[in-house]
Write a protein that holds these residues in place. Structure first.
Motif, PDB file in Angstrom:
ATOM      1  N   PHE A  35     104.771 -16.056  40.086  1.00  0.00           N
ATOM      2  CA  PHE A  35     105.187 -16.891  41.207  1.00  0.00           C
ATOM      3  C   PHE A  35     104.608 -16.291  42.488  1.00  0.00           C
ATOM      4  CE2 PHE A  35     108.327 -17.620  37.954  1.00  0.00           C
ATOM      5  CZ  PHE A  35     108.596 -18.979  38.047  1.00  0.00           C
ATOM      6  N   LEU A  36     104.553 -17.100  43.526  1.00  0.00           N
ATOM      7  CA  LEU A  36     104.120 -16.581  44.820  1.00  0.00           C
ATOM      8  C   LEU A  36     105.179 -15.601  45.314  1.00  0.00           C
ATOM      9  CD1 LEU A  36     102.116 -16.732  47.210  1.00  0.00           C
ATOM     10  CD2 LEU A  36     103.561 -18.548  48.156  1.00  0.00           C
ATOM     11  N   GLY A  37     104.790 -14.359  45.476  1.00  0.00           N
ATOM     12  CA  GLY A  37     105.731 -13.335  45.906  1.00  0.00           C
ATOM     13  C   GLY A  37     105.078 -11.975  45.893  1.00  0.00           C
ATOM     14  N   HIS A  38     105.874 -10.959  46.094  1.00  0.00           N
ATOM     15  CA  HIS A  38     105.340  -9.602  46.092  1.00  0.00           C
ATOM     16  C   HIS A  38     106.467  -8.634  45.778  1.00  0.00           C
ATOM     17  CE1 HIS A  38     102.526  -6.429  46.871  1.00  0.00           C
ATOM     18  NE2 HIS A  38     103.279  -5.896  47.832  1.00  0.00           N
ATOM     19  N   GLY A  39     106.153  -7.674  44.928  1.00  0.00           N
ATOM     20  CA  GLY A  39     107.173  -6.699  44.557  1.00  0.00           C
ATOM     21  C   GLY A  39     108.320  -7.365  43.836  1.00  0.00           C
ATOM     22  N   ASP A  40     109.518  -7.162  44.343  1.00  0.00           N
ATOM     23  CA  ASP A  40     110.720  -7.720  43.699  1.00  0.00           C
ATOM     24  C   ASP A  40     111.109  -9.084  44.246  1.00  0.00           C
ATOM     25  OD1 ASP A  40     110.968  -5.400  42.200  1.00  0.00           O
ATOM     26  OD2 ASP A  40     112.209  -4.407  43.721  1.00  0.00           O
ATOM     27  N   HIS A  41     110.284  -9.673  45.093  1.00  0.00           N
ATOM     28  CA  HIS A  41     110.683 -10.905  45.757  1.00  0.00           C
ATOM     29  C   HIS A  41     109.753 -12.075  45.458  1.00  0.00           C
ATOM     30  CE1 HIS A  41     112.799  -7.933  48.393  1.00  0.00           C
ATOM     31  NE2 HIS A  41     113.737  -8.866  48.318  1.00  0.00           N
ATOM     32  N   TYR A  43     108.463 -15.521  47.308  1.00  0.00           N
ATOM     33  CA  TYR A  43     108.388 -16.085  48.647  1.00  0.00           C
ATOM     34  C   TYR A  43     108.654 -17.589  48.582  1.00  0.00           C
ATOM     35  CZ  TYR A  43     106.162 -11.683  50.023  1.00  0.00           C
ATOM     36  OH  TYR A  43     105.896 -10.357  50.271  1.00  0.00           O
ATOM     37  N   VAL A  44     109.620 -18.049  49.378  1.00  0.00           N
ATOM     38  CA  VAL A  44     109.949 -19.475  49.419  1.00  0.00           C
ATOM     39  C   VAL A  44     109.894 -19.954  50.869  1.00  0.00           C
ATOM     40  CG1 VAL A  44     111.388 -19.345  47.355  1.00  0.00           C
ATOM     41  CG2 VAL A  44     112.442 -19.041  49.609  1.00  0.00           C
ATOM     42  N   PHE A  45     109.677 -21.270  51.034  1.00  0.00           N
ATOM     43  CA  PHE A  45     109.453 -21.823  52.364  1.00  0.00           C
ATOM     44  C   PHE A  45     110.198 -23.152  52.507  1.00  0.00           C
ATOM     45  CE2 PHE A  45     106.010 -19.116  51.099  1.00  0.00           C
ATOM     46  CZ  PHE A  45     105.819 -18.303  52.213  1.00  0.00           C
ATOM     47  N   PRO A  46     110.567 -23.505  53.743  1.00  0.00           N
ATOM     48  CA  PRO A  46     111.385 -24.716  53.933  1.00  0.00           C
ATOM     49  C   PRO A  46     110.605 -26.018  53.821  1.00  0.00           C
ATOM     50  CG  PRO A  46     110.908 -23.674  56.050  1.00  0.00           C
ATOM     51  CD  PRO A  46     110.403 -22.733  54.988  1.00  0.00           C
ATOM     52  N   ASP A  47     109.262 -25.962  53.987  1.00  0.00           N
ATOM     53  CA  ASP A  47     108.486 -27.200  53.947  1.00  0.00           C
ATOM     54  C   ASP A  47     107.025 -26.869  53.635  1.00  0.00           C
ATOM     55  OD1 ASP A  47     107.149 -26.474  56.446  1.00  0.00           O
ATOM     56  OD2 ASP A  47     109.017 -27.026  57.430  1.00  0.00           O
ATOM     57  N   PRO A  48     106.222 -27.886  53.310  1.00  0.00           N
ATOM     58  CA  PRO A  48     104.822 -27.637  52.948  1.00  0.00           C
ATOM     59  C   PRO A  48     104.010 -26.978  54.056  1.00  0.00           C
ATOM     60  CG  PRO A  48     105.496 -29.821  52.223  1.00  0.00           C
ATOM     61  CD  PRO A  48     106.591 -29.306  53.081  1.00  0.00           C
ATOM     62  N   ALA A  49     104.321 -27.274  55.320  1.00  0.00           N
ATOM     63  CA  ALA A  49     103.545 -26.694  56.413  1.00  0.00           C
ATOM     64  C   ALA A  49     103.705 -25.176  56.464  1.00  0.00           C
ATOM     65  CB  ALA A  49     103.967 -27.315  57.745  1.00  0.00           C
ATOM     66  N   HIS A  50     104.928 -24.672  56.305  1.00  0.00           N
ATOM     67  CA  HIS A  50     105.134 -23.218  56.289  1.00  0.00           C
ATOM     68  C   HIS A  50     104.449 -22.587  55.081  1.00  0.00           C
ATOM     69  CE1 HIS A  50     108.229 -24.019  59.340  1.00  0.00           C
ATOM     70  NE2 HIS A  50     108.230 -22.708  59.583  1.00  0.00           N
ATOM     71  N   VAL A 175     119.072 -15.726  41.147  1.00  0.00           N
ATOM     72  CA  VAL A 175     117.846 -16.275  41.732  1.00  0.00           C
ATOM     73  C   VAL A 175     117.874 -16.120  43.249  1.00  0.00           C
ATOM     74  CG1 VAL A 175     116.399 -18.314  41.979  1.00  0.00           C
ATOM     75  CG2 VAL A 175     117.581 -17.895  39.818  1.00  0.00           C
ATOM     76  N   ASP A 176     119.031 -16.385  43.860  1.00  0.00           N
ATOM     77  CA  ASP A 176     119.156 -16.195  45.319  1.00  0.00           C
ATOM     78  C   ASP A 176     118.768 -14.781  45.730  1.00  0.00           C
ATOM     79  OD1 ASP A 176     119.980 -18.763  45.912  1.00  0.00           O
ATOM     80  OD2 ASP A 176     122.122 -18.284  45.928  1.00  0.00           O
ATOM     81  N   SER A 177     119.076 -13.814  44.868  1.00  0.00           N
ATOM     82  CA  SER A 177     118.869 -12.408  45.236  1.00  0.00           C
ATOM     83  C   SER A 177     117.402 -12.009  45.302  1.00  0.00           C
ATOM     84  CB  SER A 177     119.598 -11.493  44.245  1.00  0.00           C
ATOM     85  OG  SER A 177     118.944 -11.496  42.972  1.00  0.00           O
ATOM     86  N   VAL A 178     116.507 -12.815  44.688  1.00  0.00           N
ATOM     87  CA  VAL A 178     115.092 -12.416  44.662  1.00  0.00           C
ATOM     88  C   VAL A 178     114.211 -13.279  45.559  1.00  0.00           C
ATOM     89  CG1 VAL A 178     115.239 -11.391  42.366  1.00  0.00           C
ATOM     90  CG2 VAL A 178     114.602 -13.816  42.605  1.00  0.00           C
ATOM     91  N   VAL A 179     114.780 -14.262  46.245  1.00  0.00           N
ATOM     92  CA  VAL A 179     113.958 -15.111  47.105  1.00  0.00           C
ATOM     93  C   VAL A 179     114.062 -14.639  48.545  1.00  0.00           C
ATOM     94  CG1 VAL A 179     114.195 -17.099  45.573  1.00  0.00           C
ATOM     95  CG2 VAL A 179     115.757 -16.844  47.511  1.00  0.00           C
ATOM     96  N   THR A 180     112.969 -14.756  49.239  1.00  0.00           N
ATOM     97  CA  THR A 180     112.935 -14.407  50.652  1.00  0.00           C
ATOM     98  C   THR A 180     111.880 -15.266  51.333  1.00  0.00           C
ATOM     99  OG1 THR A 180     112.761 -12.581  52.239  1.00  0.00           O
ATOM    100  CG2 THR A 180     111.202 -12.583  50.419  1.00  0.00           C
ATOM    101  N   THR A 181     112.046 -15.497  52.613  1.00  0.00           N
ATOM    102  CA  THR A 181     111.095 -16.309  53.368  1.00  0.00           C
ATOM    103  C   THR A 181     110.375 -15.424  54.388  1.00  0.00           C
ATOM    104  OG1 THR A 181     112.495 -18.276  53.147  1.00  0.00           O
ATOM    105  CG2 THR A 181     110.807 -18.317  54.868  1.00  0.00           C
ATOM    106  N   PRO A 182     109.112 -15.118  54.135  1.00  0.00           N
ATOM    107  CA  PRO A 182     108.368 -14.281  55.079  1.00  0.00           C
ATOM    108  C   PRO A 182     107.979 -15.067  56.324  1.00  0.00           C
ATOM    109  CG  PRO A 182     106.935 -14.980  53.303  1.00  0.00           C
ATOM    110  CD  PRO A 182     108.301 -15.499  52.962  1.00  0.00           C
ATOM    111  N   SER A 183     107.711 -14.373  57.388  1.00  0.00           N
ATOM    112  CA  SER A 183     107.246 -15.029  58.610  1.00  0.00           C
ATOM    113  C   SER A 183     105.809 -15.489  58.421  1.00  0.00           C
ATOM    114  CB  SER A 183     107.338 -14.066  59.793  1.00  0.00           C
ATOM    115  OG  SER A 183     106.547 -12.907  59.552  1.00  0.00           O
TER     116      SER A 183
END
Length: 411
Positions: A35-41, A43-50, A175-183
């Motif tokens: 999945f798109l991510g890095h390490g233990d996380h 990466y999720v985003f609120p919309d296609p533009a982000h 699942v919540d514990s491994v998702v994060t939204t990077p800047s």
């Protein structure tokens, strides 16, 4: 297996979020999934533009070594909108298991459990596997309705429901514990948002044009169809096995109901023969119990209605098997889409679950059909040969043809 990267939507506690998923692919003799991510996380985003802004940056993540990453990184914003097959409502599963285990509910559950298994493996989430292993029904979801029929099937479905009621919070929390939204870079985001706005404007224009065309076509619709449109019964025309016939169909609570005796659809070699059958005083069939049936019979008998099929109810099955064998480019998509509608309606009316199972996207035939009727530019096209898929399609057509009772006598 072909390598690909697809956008997906996950329904989590914080709402619906987007990410990228690389289903299993083989490289250097090994199988991989990511999945798109890095390490233990992840990466999720609120919309296609982000999401677009992130993948166009030089940020480090786990998909950069994927064989298709360069292609994925060039995706336009509208290409990052997940299709219906890649939307997984994880927090909505408790509502889903409260439904009847029909083909649609089971398909959604199957897809959701499959993505959870992938998340558990990639992100090392033993709590997810623990819950999914706690009820036998989770493992037989891909078998479809046949696995959940009868007393044993009811037991399996209830077992899934009990497991969800007891422990689904553990799955969601994991699942919540491994998702994060990077800047994301502000300039890249602004560009992606402008791209999304431009695409939206184009789609709105196309929608308006489609509505205008539809209204024009509706204005030119055969006036003899008005009676059938108003009463809610379809005259349908079917070309199969070198013959063309006419019959009737309607829907009750979204369930198809044909002019049939038992499981045999009554079909006629001419529209006049069907009219004679309908007006026969002793005709006993599945439609004769409808409250509106006397109105249909009287309208045809009095000359106020005739048997006529609109283009949306004209099904040409002949020739599709050969076209499928030749590949997607040879298949008329609209004709195939209509044929699938007819085969699945007829199968549902006779309680035949095998047809729906054969056409699900979990099968090679179902995947080929979807690639033709619902093409997705973000997915790799199916690869030839298509001989097996064509043979399976022909079996479905033969099963349908065997259910037809041609030119039964008027009673």
């Amino acid at each position: 297996m072909a390598a690909e990267i697809v956008p997906i939507q996950l329904g989590l506690t914080a709402g619906n979020v987007l990410t990228l998923w690389a289903p299993r692919w083989r490289e250097d003799g090994e199988e991989w999934e990511a999945f798109l991510g890095h390490g233990d996380h992840i990466y999720v985003f609120p919309d296609p533009a982000h999401l677009a802004a992130f993948i166009r940056s030089d940020a480090e993540h786990d998909l950069t070594d994927h064989p298709e990453w360069e292609t994925a990184a060039r995706m336009l914003t509208d290409e990052l909108v997940p299709d219906d097959d890649h939307r997984f409502d994880i927090v909505g599963v408790p509502d889903l298991v409260a439904e009847t285990p029909d083909i649609w509910t089971l398909a959604e559950m199957t897809d959701t459990v499959a993505i959870l298994r992938s998340l558990a493996e990639v992100c090392d989430l033993p709590a997810v596997d623990e819950v999914l292993d706690s009820a036998d029904g989770f493992s037989v979801l891909p078998l479809g309705e046949s696995a959940f029929s009868g007393r044993q099937g009811e037991k399996l479905w209830n077992g899934i429901g009990a497991a969800v009621v007891r422990n689904w919070d553990k799955v969601v929390d994991a699942v919540d514990s491994v998702v994060t939204t990077p800047s994301v870079d502000a300039a890249l985001l602004e560009t992606a948002q402008a791209e999304a706005a431009a695409t939206h404007a184009v789609l709105e224009d196309e929608t308006e044009e489609d509505v205008e065309v539809a209204e024009l076509e509706e204005g030119e619709r055969d006036p003899e169809l008005a009676f059938w449109d108003e009463i809610g019964i379809d005259c349908i025309e079917v070309a199969v096995d070198g013959r063309t016939g006419w019959t009737l169909r309607c829907y009750l609570d979204d369930e198809p109901l044909f002019l049939a005796v038992g499981d045999r659809i009554q079909i006629f070699s001419s529209d006049e023969a069907l009219e004679d059958y309908v007006t026969g005083t002793g005709a006993d069939h599945r439609l004769s119990s409808l409250e509106i049936w006397p109105q249909v019979r009287d309208a045809i008998d009095g000359g106020d209605a005739v048997v006529v099929a609109g283009p949306e109810n004209s099904y040409q099955l002949d020739g599709l098997t050969e076209a499928l064998a030749a590949g997607p480019a040879a298949v008329p998509a609209e004709r195939l889409d209509l044929a699938v509608e007819l085969l699945t309606d007829a199968a549902a009316a006779r309680r035949d679950t095998a047809t729906a199972d054969a056409l699900s996207t979990a099968t090679p035939l179902g995947s080929l059909v979807r690639a033709i009727t619902r093409p997705d530019p973000g997915r790799l096209p199916p690869a030839p040969p298509f001989d097996d898929e064509a043979e399976q399609w022909q079996e479905l057509v033969a099963r349908f043809a065997a259910s037809l009772d041609w030119d039964p006598p008027a009673r």
